[in-house]
Design an enzyme around this catalytic site. Structure first.
Site, PDB file in Angstrom:
ATOM      1  N   ASP A   1      15.568 -34.657  92.395  1.00  0.00           N
ATOM      2  CA  ASP A   1      15.827 -36.067  92.650  1.00  0.00           C
ATOM      3  C   ASP A   1      14.849 -36.681  93.636  1.00  0.00           C
ATOM      4  O   ASP A   1      14.159 -35.985  94.389  1.00  0.00           O
ATOM      5  CB  ASP A   1      17.263 -36.271  93.138  1.00  0.00           C
ATOM      6  CG  ASP A   1      17.556 -35.579  94.456  1.00  0.00           C
ATOM      7  OD1 ASP A   1      17.094 -34.450  94.647  1.00  0.00           O
ATOM      8  OD2 ASP A   1      18.257 -36.181  95.306  1.00  0.00           O
TER       9      ASP A   1
ATOM     10  N   ASP B   1       7.596 -35.607  97.987  1.00  0.00           N
ATOM     11  CA  ASP B   1       8.955 -35.095  98.231  1.00  0.00           C
ATOM     12  C   ASP B   1       9.789 -35.213  96.960  1.00  0.00           C
ATOM     13  O   ASP B   1      10.489 -36.191  96.767  1.00  0.00           O
ATOM     14  CB  ASP B   1       9.589 -35.888  99.366  1.00  0.00           C
ATOM     15  CG  ASP B   1      10.921 -35.333  99.805  1.00  0.00           C
ATOM     16  OD1 ASP B   1      11.243 -34.196  99.443  1.00  0.00           O
ATOM     17  OD2 ASP B   1      11.655 -36.060 100.499  1.00  0.00           O
TER      18      ASP B   1
ATOM     19  N   GLU C   1      19.710 -33.858  96.269  1.00  0.00           N
ATOM     20  CA  GLU C   1      19.365 -33.405  97.622  1.00  0.00           C
ATOM     21  C   GLU C   1      19.239 -34.569  98.586  1.00  0.00           C
ATOM     22  O   GLU C   1      19.482 -34.422  99.783  1.00  0.00           O
ATOM     23  CB  GLU C   1      18.056 -32.615  97.584  1.00  0.00           C
ATOM     24  CG  GLU C   1      17.694 -31.912  98.887  1.00  0.00           C
ATOM     25  CD  GLU C   1      16.868 -32.770  99.860  1.00  0.00           C
ATOM     26  OE1 GLU C   1      16.704 -32.360 101.017  1.00  0.00           O
ATOM     27  OE2 GLU C   1      16.389 -33.855  99.445  1.00  0.00           O
ATOM     28  N   GLU C   2      18.868 -35.737  98.062  1.00  0.00           N
ATOM     29  CA  GLU C   2      18.561 -36.882  98.927  1.00  0.00           C
ATOM     30  C   GLU C   2      19.791 -37.699  99.306  1.00  0.00           C
ATOM     31  O   GLU C   2      19.660 -38.750  99.935  1.00  0.00           O
ATOM     32  CB  GLU C   2      17.547 -37.805  98.230  1.00  0.00           C
ATOM     33  CG  GLU C   2      16.208 -37.153  97.891  1.00  0.00           C
ATOM     34  CD  GLU C   2      15.339 -36.906  99.111  1.00  0.00           C
ATOM     35  OE1 GLU C   2      15.809 -37.105 100.246  1.00  0.00           O
ATOM     36  OE2 GLU C   2      14.168 -36.523  98.932  1.00  0.00           O
TER      37      GLU C   2
END
Length: 351
Positions: free
Chosen positions: A70, A94, A124-125
């Site tokens: 993501d 990233d 993850e974000e």
């Protein structure tokens, strides 16, 4: 389907161009699953939008290579574009460049010197409870079993060991309400936060050395909440502080430290995440450090290596992206760094 035979730089661009903002990773996860399932040397499984692929060579050691699919929301930075050595686009640094490196390794190293588990995960974000690793660790813990893990976080091609823990605390100051025209009948809680801020202003952050790496802690106010109305002396004011602590402290020890700093005030904790030690003393980690080269440094921030540490798996951060560019509209990655990262990890896996 993603073409895993193409140059890793072009593969990175192809992955970047598949939009995968947190919660909307399905299109990319589908492509990753199809590409990996086509490889006969891998056993592939899926949980939600997390794809896991494993070699089964019967090696005495297993390593895990993980990357999140993501990105933060797109900010007019798709599709990707190339300018000289730089690839621009949402998620380039990233961490889609790291994902591309991991996918290339999965495709080109059918018989690694150590068995490998590749994990490509979602969310993850965003908040921790949505994180794909959290779900897999709960529902399929065996998928994450390994002797050592590499998280392809952007580190600019340098090993960053472990990670800091983080907590948020609310320091509450109380007072007494009164009409602002007769303020002397009250006690202003907003005025009362002055000693809280004074303690923060003179606070000296620790810089402990943990397993050979120096961490730099921080304790800072990140929010103030107070006030009732424009004509009322407030009876409560809350200062939110964030403590980034080194991996020589447990969450409990970090909480106790914050209580000591704000002794005399009510302190409540609203968010906690443990730190992770560098993990560089493990023999597999030493081999990885030798292949990558350079001087490892401490990870000044929190990453999912802490999740692996909780599972008993030593882990490091390593990826071609520059962490200082993460989440920026003008995010980019050096194409030569992607190639170098692929070379170093290929050398490690084929030892």
């Amino acid at each position: 389907m993603l073409d895993l035979t193409q140059d890793v730089r072009d593969l990175t661009a192809a992955i970047v161009d598949i939009e995968s903002v947190s919660g909307a990773e399905k299109a990319l996860a589908d492509e990753v699953e199809r590409a990996l399932t086509a490889l006969p040397h891998l056993r592939v499984a899926r949980s939600g939008e997390t794809v896991v692929a494993r070699t089964e060579q019967g090696r005495s050691e297993r390593v895990l290579i993980a990357g999140h699919l993501d990105t933060v929301p797109v900010a007019a930075n798709l599709p990707s574009r190339v300018e000289g050595d730089l690839l621009y686009g949402c998620g380039t640094s990233d961490m889609k460049a790291g994902v591309a490196v991991a996918l290339k390794l999965a495709a080109t190293v059918p018989a690694p010197g150590r068995d490998v588990t590749y994990v490509f995960y979602d969310c993850e974000e965003v908040e921790a409870e949505r994180n794909g690793l959290t779900r897999v660790a709960r529902d399929h813990p065996g998928w994450l079993a390994a002797d050592f893990a590499v998280l392809m976080e952007p580190t600019d091609g340098v090993i960053e060991g472990g990670c800091q823990g983080t907590l948020r605390a609310e320091v509450t100051v109380t007072g007494k309400r009164a009409h602002s025209a007769r303020s002397w009948f009250g006690v202003n809680a907003i005025h009362g936060i002055e000693p809280v801020l004074a303690r923060l202003n003179v606070y000296e952050a620790r810089r402990p050395v943990v397993d050979g790496l120096e961490y730099h802690e921080g304790l800072n106010a990140v929010g103030v909440r107070g006030g009732v109305a424009g004509n009322v002396i407030p009876d409560e004011c809350v200062v939110t502080v964030n403590y980034r602590f080194a991996p020589d402290l447990s969450v409990e020890a970090a909480q106790e430290h914050v209580r000591e700093v704000f002794d005399g005030f009510a302190v409540g904790f609203v968010d906690l995440a443990p730190a992770a030690r560098p993990g560089l003393t493990h023999p597999v980690a030493a081999a990885f450090a030798a292949a990558v080269g350079g001087t490892p440094r401490a990870k000044l921030g929190w990453t999912d290596v802490a999740r692996f540490a909780e599972l008993g798996v030593p882990a490091v951060n390593y990826g071609p992206g520059d962490p200082n560019l993460a989440h920026q509209q003008g995010e980019y990655v050096s194409r030569s760094k992607i190639v170098e990262s692929e070379r170093a990890m290929l050398e490690w896996l084929t030892i």
